[in-house]
Design a protein around this motif. Structure first.
Motif, PDB file in Angstrom:
ATOM      1  N   HIS A   1      -4.496 -15.788   6.211  1.00  0.00           N
ATOM      2  CA  HIS A   1      -3.332 -15.346   5.451  1.00  0.00           C
ATOM      3  C   HIS A   1      -3.771 -14.432   4.310  1.00  0.00           C
ATOM      4  N   LYS A   2      -4.874 -14.788   3.674  1.00  0.00           N
ATOM      5  CA  LYS A   2      -5.387 -13.981   2.558  1.00  0.00           C
ATOM      6  C   LYS A   2      -5.824 -12.608   3.043  1.00  0.00           C
ATOM      7  N   ASN A   3      -6.509 -12.561   4.195  1.00  0.00           N
ATOM      8  CA  ASN A   3      -6.928 -11.273   4.759  1.00  0.00           C
ATOM      9  C   ASN A   3      -5.746 -10.322   4.867  1.00  0.00           C
ATOM     10  N   ILE A   4      -4.669 -10.806   5.483  1.00  0.00           N
ATOM     11  CA  ILE A   4      -3.514  -9.955   5.788  1.00  0.00           C
ATOM     12  C   ILE A   4      -2.711  -9.613   4.536  1.00  0.00           C
ATOM     13  N   LEU A   5      -2.374 -10.624   3.740  1.00  0.00           N
ATOM     14  CA  LEU A   5      -1.502 -10.395   2.584  1.00  0.00           C
ATOM     15  C   LEU A   5      -2.185  -9.567   1.502  1.00  0.00           C
ATOM     16  N   SER A   6      -3.461  -9.779   1.272  1.00  0.00           N
ATOM     17  CA  SER A   6      -4.172  -8.976   0.272  1.00  0.00           C
ATOM     18  C   SER A   6      -4.265  -7.526   0.725  1.00  0.00           C
ATOM     19  N   ASN A   7      -4.447  -7.334   2.024  1.00  0.00           N
ATOM     20  CA  ASN A   7      -4.521  -5.980   2.559  1.00  0.00           C
ATOM     21  C   ASN A   7      -3.184  -5.263   2.434  1.00  0.00           C
ATOM     22  N   GLN A   8      -2.104  -5.976   2.716  1.00  0.00           N
ATOM     23  CA  GLN A   8      -0.771  -5.385   2.580  1.00  0.00           C
ATOM     24  C   GLN A   8      -0.461  -5.063   1.119  1.00  0.00           C
ATOM     25  N   THR A   9      -0.845  -5.950   0.208  1.00  0.00           N
ATOM     26  CA  THR A   9      -0.611  -5.717  -1.216  1.00  0.00           C
ATOM     27  C   THR A   9      -1.331  -4.466  -1.691  1.00  0.00           C
ATOM     28  N   GLY A  10      -2.588  -4.322  -1.302  1.00  0.00           N
ATOM     29  CA  GLY A  10      -3.358  -3.140  -1.682  1.00  0.00           C
ATOM     30  C   GLY A  10      -2.759  -1.870  -1.134  1.00  0.00           C
ATOM     31  N   ALA A  11      -2.283  -1.903   0.119  1.00  0.00           N
ATOM     32  CA  ALA A  11      -1.702  -0.714   0.747  1.00  0.00           C
ATOM     33  C   ALA A  11      -0.395  -0.314   0.082  1.00  0.00           C
ATOM     34  N   ILE A  12       0.461  -1.313  -0.226  1.00  0.00           N
ATOM     35  CA  ILE A  12       1.759  -1.027  -0.853  1.00  0.00           C
ATOM     36  C   ILE A  12       1.559  -0.420  -2.244  1.00  0.00           C
ATOM     37  N   GLU A  13       0.638  -0.987  -3.010  1.00  0.00           N
ATOM     38  CA  GLU A  13       0.389  -0.478  -4.361  1.00  0.00           C
ATOM     39  C   GLU A  13      -0.171   0.941  -4.319  1.00  0.00           C
ATOM     40  N   TYR A  14      -1.004   1.217  -3.324  1.00  0.00           N
ATOM     41  CA  TYR A  14      -1.638   2.537  -3.224  1.00  0.00           C
ATOM     42  C   TYR A  14      -0.673   3.588  -2.680  1.00  0.00           C
ATOM     43  N   ALA A  15       0.185   3.176  -1.735  1.00  0.00           N
ATOM     44  CA  ALA A  15       1.034   4.148  -1.034  1.00  0.00           C
ATOM     45  C   ALA A  15       2.344   4.437  -1.744  1.00  0.00           C
TER      46      ALA A  15
ATOM     47  N   GLU B   1      -3.236   9.887   7.109  1.00  0.00           N
ATOM     48  CA  GLU B   1      -4.192   9.319   8.062  1.00  0.00           C
ATOM     49  C   GLU B   1      -4.873   8.122   7.433  1.00  0.00           C
ATOM     50  N   GLY B   2      -4.871   7.031   8.147  1.00  0.00           N
ATOM     51  CA  GLY B   2      -5.515   5.820   7.654  1.00  0.00           C
ATOM     52  C   GLY B   2      -6.714   5.463   8.506  1.00  0.00           C
ATOM     53  N   TYR B   3      -7.605   4.704   7.910  1.00  0.00           N
ATOM     54  CA  TYR B   3      -8.767   4.205   8.636  1.00  0.00           C
ATOM     55  C   TYR B   3      -8.733   2.686   8.565  1.00  0.00           C
ATOM     56  N   GLY B   4      -8.744   2.067   9.697  1.00  0.00           N
ATOM     57  CA  GLY B   4      -8.680   0.620   9.714  1.00  0.00           C
ATOM     58  C   GLY B   4      -9.371   0.034  10.923  1.00  0.00           C
ATOM     59  N   ILE B   5      -9.634  -1.251  10.842  1.00  0.00           N
ATOM     60  CA  ILE B   5     -10.316  -1.987  11.897  1.00  0.00           C
ATOM     61  C   ILE B   5      -9.651  -3.347  12.004  1.00  0.00           C
ATOM     62  N   THR B   6      -9.481  -3.841  13.196  1.00  0.00           N
ATOM     63  CA  THR B   6      -8.849  -5.143  13.402  1.00  0.00           C
ATOM     64  C   THR B   6      -9.488  -6.205  12.512  1.00  0.00           C
ATOM     65  N   GLU B   7     -10.816  -6.191  12.423  1.00  0.00           N
ATOM     66  CA  GLU B   7     -11.543  -7.192  11.634  1.00  0.00           C
ATOM     67  C   GLU B   7     -11.276  -7.095  10.129  1.00  0.00           C
ATOM     68  N   CYS B   8     -10.624  -5.986   9.719  1.00  0.00           N
ATOM     69  CA  CYS B   8     -10.352  -5.772   8.284  1.00  0.00           C
ATOM     70  C   CYS B   8      -8.862  -5.820   7.964  1.00  0.00           C
ATOM     71  N   ALA B   9      -8.077  -6.324   8.864  1.00  0.00           N
ATOM     72  CA  ALA B   9      -6.672  -6.751   8.656  1.00  0.00           C
ATOM     73  C   ALA B   9      -5.569  -5.713   8.456  1.00  0.00           C
ATOM     74  N   PRO B  10      -5.579  -4.467   8.827  1.00  0.00           N
ATOM     75  CA  PRO B  10      -6.686  -3.662   9.334  1.00  0.00           C
ATOM     76  C   PRO B  10      -7.087  -2.520   8.392  1.00  0.00           C
ATOM     77  N   ILE B  11      -6.346  -2.293   7.283  1.00  0.00           N
ATOM     78  CA  ILE B  11      -6.519  -1.050   6.514  1.00  0.00           C
ATOM     79  C   ILE B  11      -7.770  -1.110   5.631  1.00  0.00           C
ATOM     80  N   ILE B  12      -8.563  -0.045   5.716  1.00  0.00           N
ATOM     81  CA  ILE B  12      -9.707   0.130   4.833  1.00  0.00           C
ATOM     82  C   ILE B  12      -9.424   1.247   3.831  1.00  0.00           C
ATOM     83  N   SER B  13      -8.921   2.379   4.335  1.00  0.00           N
ATOM     84  CA  SER B  13      -8.640   3.509   3.441  1.00  0.00           C
ATOM     85  C   SER B  13      -7.417   4.275   3.938  1.00  0.00           C
ATOM     86  N   ILE B  14      -6.816   5.042   3.009  1.00  0.00           N
ATOM     87  CA  ILE B  14      -5.646   5.857   3.341  1.00  0.00           C
ATOM     88  C   ILE B  14      -5.801   7.221   2.669  1.00  0.00           C
TER      89      ILE B  14
END
Length: 897
Positions: A569-583, A692-705
């Protein structure tokens, strides 16, 4: 009690039917006088002119004969008639007109077995020998096998033949459409016209129902073809308007208005010309004839190009499925529809590549749109430590605000979503095991099941049905899931997919919905008014940790077998939070969720993120259907479209500027976005930006945007608390971030390791654990991540590391420039053939007529070393894609090994 209820329904049903139909029955006395074998049931075998004919037959023969109707699945599952289906003890049968797949075939076998057992127990059945609505005025039973199978097992069954005349040409027939008319919409349409005609004044359609019981010459001991030919000869005797008997039923047009001539227009019949055959490969023809002979149990010498697969060779749905599999395996023909194959000539011409699959457009355009909203709360980052908590908080905060929409269910608000998810969760709790496998496309249904799974305190396992039975079995075994949730509506359209052992573990969404009792619905309603904190406690979800597994996803399997990726849950929700704040998302944004939920980008970003953050999202199940996507973008007023580049490229190829004018962000991920996609977006001139985003399944998935909309900035900057470093992939030593090497990442979004996988994907650097992405890249002077390619997509040639992706890109761009192409899909792919002791060979697969010399000249002019050369060019019809939109390199590699 049931008998009395059925009698009343039939009585009132006849009164209603008489408002439009004037029904005459001949031969009813034969049923009264005929002495049936009391030890066996009666098999009623009618022709099938229109969707309304089983209703007419049932109303006039029920309840005395109590036949159990065999109803095509999509009608059987329609809302509002489940009570009638239950009362009549109807059995569903899959619709083979729309698609063929393993689950449908298995379901059909189970239904036939149940009919056989029922007949032996004295039950009566109403079954259509042709198995579908007739396509022309003639009833073609062809190679349908159900009737023969039943009679073979029950030779003493009582036979009653029924011929209905007068319905061919009605709105319930196929006289006006290429496909089956939608039953529900036709009923609604008929009711409207009925009221326009002041109910009692609508012109009546004359219908003749003829009955023959226990025909003496019926070939009960005959072969499948002998029985079917008998039935065809019996059915195809229709009286025309002059009273003459003809073999093809005339289309009777009856006005819907008593005041004017108001009829549906029949389509113009066009004679399809067969492709001219010049010098057919006799070897290929022999291969096809040999396969057809084996399937039809015929002699090769008896097979000719002109023969009809059903009528002449007697192939049924199961046999056609075998033909489609044969073409797929031996000639790489993908996604064939059963109706594409009518004759032997069709099979041969598809095998030769002379005949192409025609993309079928949707028969109906959806009418669903967003209703007006006066005001809407601001969007927010997910609130909660688990997805269940974030979902309930989102529903509580948004209330009656619109949540999502699709073309099947329509529009749901957050309150409705909460109710539905809570109700389904009670049924999911009853399923065995902690893990629930889900096999559904992007849709409201899919995400309702996902949220219901969390509320049931279970873990969803997202299955990729495009990877074949071996990998599906592997996914189930690795995840320890013991049940699969899918939908008949989804399976109706899914062709040529094998499911392995899944067929024995399936639960249908439609069945789960029916199991929810009225009592449970009332309890759910009261439960839904509880606060999130109270609900979590009552559902025993307050003990779930943010570090517990939230979902099992699988890697795409483009280069190796798919690996099971448990994300917390932390993997996914923290990743979504970071993406929303950045985008910097806006409350007015509307997502289009088109990527399948088994895709990490589809599951998290285009799937649950909008729901958890208070944004509207429309779902669509097929990212390859560019025409419908373009229409949907316009209708749903989409502002953010998340897609893989291959799907996005196809969309931009056909969409008009007006259709995509509402979009502000095209979000591309899953693979590198080609330059021409950036250029297409710029040419729209509507202010749209390609992110364009860069992501990997193992990283929930977003790494950079990359929010700049410029390709030169690579895939942008990292989001949230993600950190990255660069290592030398050969020495595993840390190197300067501005130098090319393998990208390693760490952060709260990174998973903890694969399930049932020995390989360690992490590396220790300065006493910290970093995930090795397997991708090569570096940071530019502004801190943007620039990708070089996949480490596994590099080959060492004479000591030099060569990017296969770069070779592909250069050749593809030059072909497009020279030929002025606008391809909807990849046109080249490069694989490496590494032979021990020998130099690595580069194999180029292409859909064009590029030669090896031309390819190598392109590489030379692009500045590649003389060591980098194409060793062989293989021409193929299409570059194969995975369900995620990525090129299927595993398949291509198998072509050269």
């Amino acid at each position: 009690m049931h008998w009395l209820l059925a009698t009343l329904i039939c009585f009132f049903g006849r009164l209603v039917i008489r408002l439009r139909y004037s029904v005459k029955i001949q031969g009813l006395d034969q049923l009264k006088k005929n002495k049936f074998n009391k030890d066996y049931g009666v098999l009623f075998l009618p022709n099938h002119s229109a969707h309304i004919d089983p209703i007419l037959i049932a109303l006039y023969l029920w309840p005395k004969y109590k036949m159990r109707p065999i109803v095509v699945e999509y009608i059987f599952q329609q809302s509002g008639i489940s009570f009638l289906m239950k009362l009549a003890r109807a059995l569903p049968i899959p619709n083979f007109d729309t698609s063929l797949n393993e689950i449908k075939l298995e379901k059909a076998k189970e239904t036939i077995a149940e009919i056989i057992d029922g007949i032996k127990a004295g039950d009566n059945f109403l079954i259509y020998p042709a198995g579908r609505l007739k396509h022309t005025g003639k009833e073609i039973v062809g190679g349908a096998s159900a009737t023969h199978s039943i009679i073979s097992e029950c030779p003493n069954v009582n036979i009653v033949l029924i011929r209905t005349t007068g319905l061919w040409g009605s709105s319930f027939s196929r006289a006006y459409t290429n496909g089956s008319p939608d039953f529900k919409s036709m009923v609604v349409r008929g009711i409207k016209y009925l009221f326009k005609a002041f109910v009692f004044f609508m012109p009546r359609r004359k219908v003749l129902i003829e009955i023959e019981a226990q025909p003496q010459d019926f070939p009960k001991n005959g072969t499948r073809l002998e029985i079917n030919k008998y039935l065809e000869n019996w059915y195809n005797r229709y009286p025309d308007k002059d009273g003459n008997i003809v073999s093809s039923e005339p289309a009777f047009l009856v006005s819907y208005s008593p005041f004017k001539e108001l009829v549906l227009k029949l389509p113009r019949i066009e004679v399809k010309k067969s492709i001219e055959r010049n010098g057919t490969s006799s070897k290929l023809e022999e291969e096809v004839f040999a396969e057809l002979a084996k399937i039809s149990k015929n002699k090769e010498s008896n097979i000719s190009l002109q023969q009809d697969l059903a009528q002449d060779l007697g192939l049924d749905s199961l046999d056609i499925a075998e033909v489609i599999t044969f073409l797929s395996v031996h000639y790489e023909i993908p996604a064939l529809h059963p109706e594409d194959l009518q004759t032997v000539r069709d099979v041969v011409e598809f095998a030769e590549g002379k005949k192409k699959i025609v993309k079928r457009k949707a028969e109906e355009v959806s009418v669903y749109k967003w209703p007006e909203e006066k005001e809407r709360p601001e969007c927010f980052t997910p609130i909660g430590k688990t997805i269940a908590e974030a979902f309930l908080n989102s529903c509580e905060k948004m209330g009656s605000s619109i949540a999502c929409g699709d073309d099947l269910i329509g529009v749901l608000n957050y309150k409705d979503m909460k109710l539905a998810a809570l109700a389904f969760s009670q049924e999911l709790k009853k399923l065995p095991g902690k893990y629930v496998a889900i096999l559904l496309p992007a849709s409201i249904g899919a995400y309702l099941v996902i949220f219901a799974t969390y509320l049931a305190n279970k873990i969803p396992v997202m299955l990729n049905w495009t990877l074949g039975p071996r990998n599906l079995n592997h996914m189930m075994q690795v995840s320890q899931a013991s049940c699969v949730i899918t939908s008949w509506k989804f399976l109706e359209r899914l062709s040529n997919v094998e499911f392995g052992s899944l067929t024995k573990k399936i639960y249908y969404l439609e069945d789960l919905k029916k199991r929810i009792s009225k009592k449970e619905k009332i309890l759910t309603l009261f439960r839904s008014y509880k606060s999130t904190k109270s609900l979590l406690k009552s559902l025993d979800l307050d003990k779930v940790s943010e570090n517990d597994a939230a979902v099992i996803l699988f890697t795409s399997g483009t280069e190796a077998a798919p690996k099971a990726v448990p994300l917390t849950h932390k993997n996914i929700l923290s990743n979504q939070t970071g993406a929303i704040e950045y985008a910097d998302l806006k409350s007015s944004d509307i997502f289009y969720g088109i990527l399948p939920p088994f895709h990490s980008f589809g599951f998290s970003v285009a799937g649950i993120l909008p729901i958890l953050s208070g944004l509207k999202v429309a779902y669509f199940p097929d990212p390859t259907d560019s025409y419908s996507l373009a229409e949907g973008i316009d209708r749903w007023k989409i502002t953010i479209l998340c897609s893989a580049p291959s799907f996005l490229k196809s969309l931009l190829q056909i969409a008009t500027k007006d259709q995509v004018k509402t979009i502000r962000l095209f979000v591309s991920g899953a693979e590198k976005t080609p330059k021409d996609v950036y250029e297409k977006v710029k040419k729209l001139n509507g202010g749209q930006i390609l992110v364009e985003g860069y992501g990997i399944t193992e990283c929930a998935p977003i790494i950079s945007i990359n929010l700049s909309g410029e390709q030169k900035n690579g895939v942008g900057k990292t989001v949230g608390d993600i950190e990255l470093c660069i290592i030398n992939p050969e020495t595993d030593q840390l190197i300067d971030k501005h130098k090319e090497g393998e990208i390693c990442v760490k952060g709260s979004n990174v998973f903890s390791g694969y399930l049932a996988e020995d390989k360690n994907p992490f590396i220790q650097i300065n006493n910290e654990k970093w995930y090795r992405t397997g991708d090569l890249g570096y940071l530019d002077k502004d801190g943007n991540l620039i990708l070089s390619g996949r480490l596994k997509r590099f080959s060492k040639i004479a000591g030099e590391m060569v990017s296969l992706g770069a070779v592909e890109e250069v050749i593809s761009e030059e072909i497009i420039r020279r030929m002025n192409l606008q391809p909807e899909a990849p046109i080249v792919a490069v694989c490496a053939e590494e032979i021990d002791g020998n130099r690595t060979n580069l194999i180029l697969f292409t859909t064009t007529q590029l030669t090896k010399n031309e390819a190598n000249l392109i590489l030379k002019e692009a500045g590649f070393s003389n060591l980098v050369k194409i060793s062989e060019v293989k021409n193929i019809d299409t570059i194969p894609l995975m369900g995620t939109g990525k090129i299927d390199y595993r398949y291509l590699q198998s072509r050269i090994e």
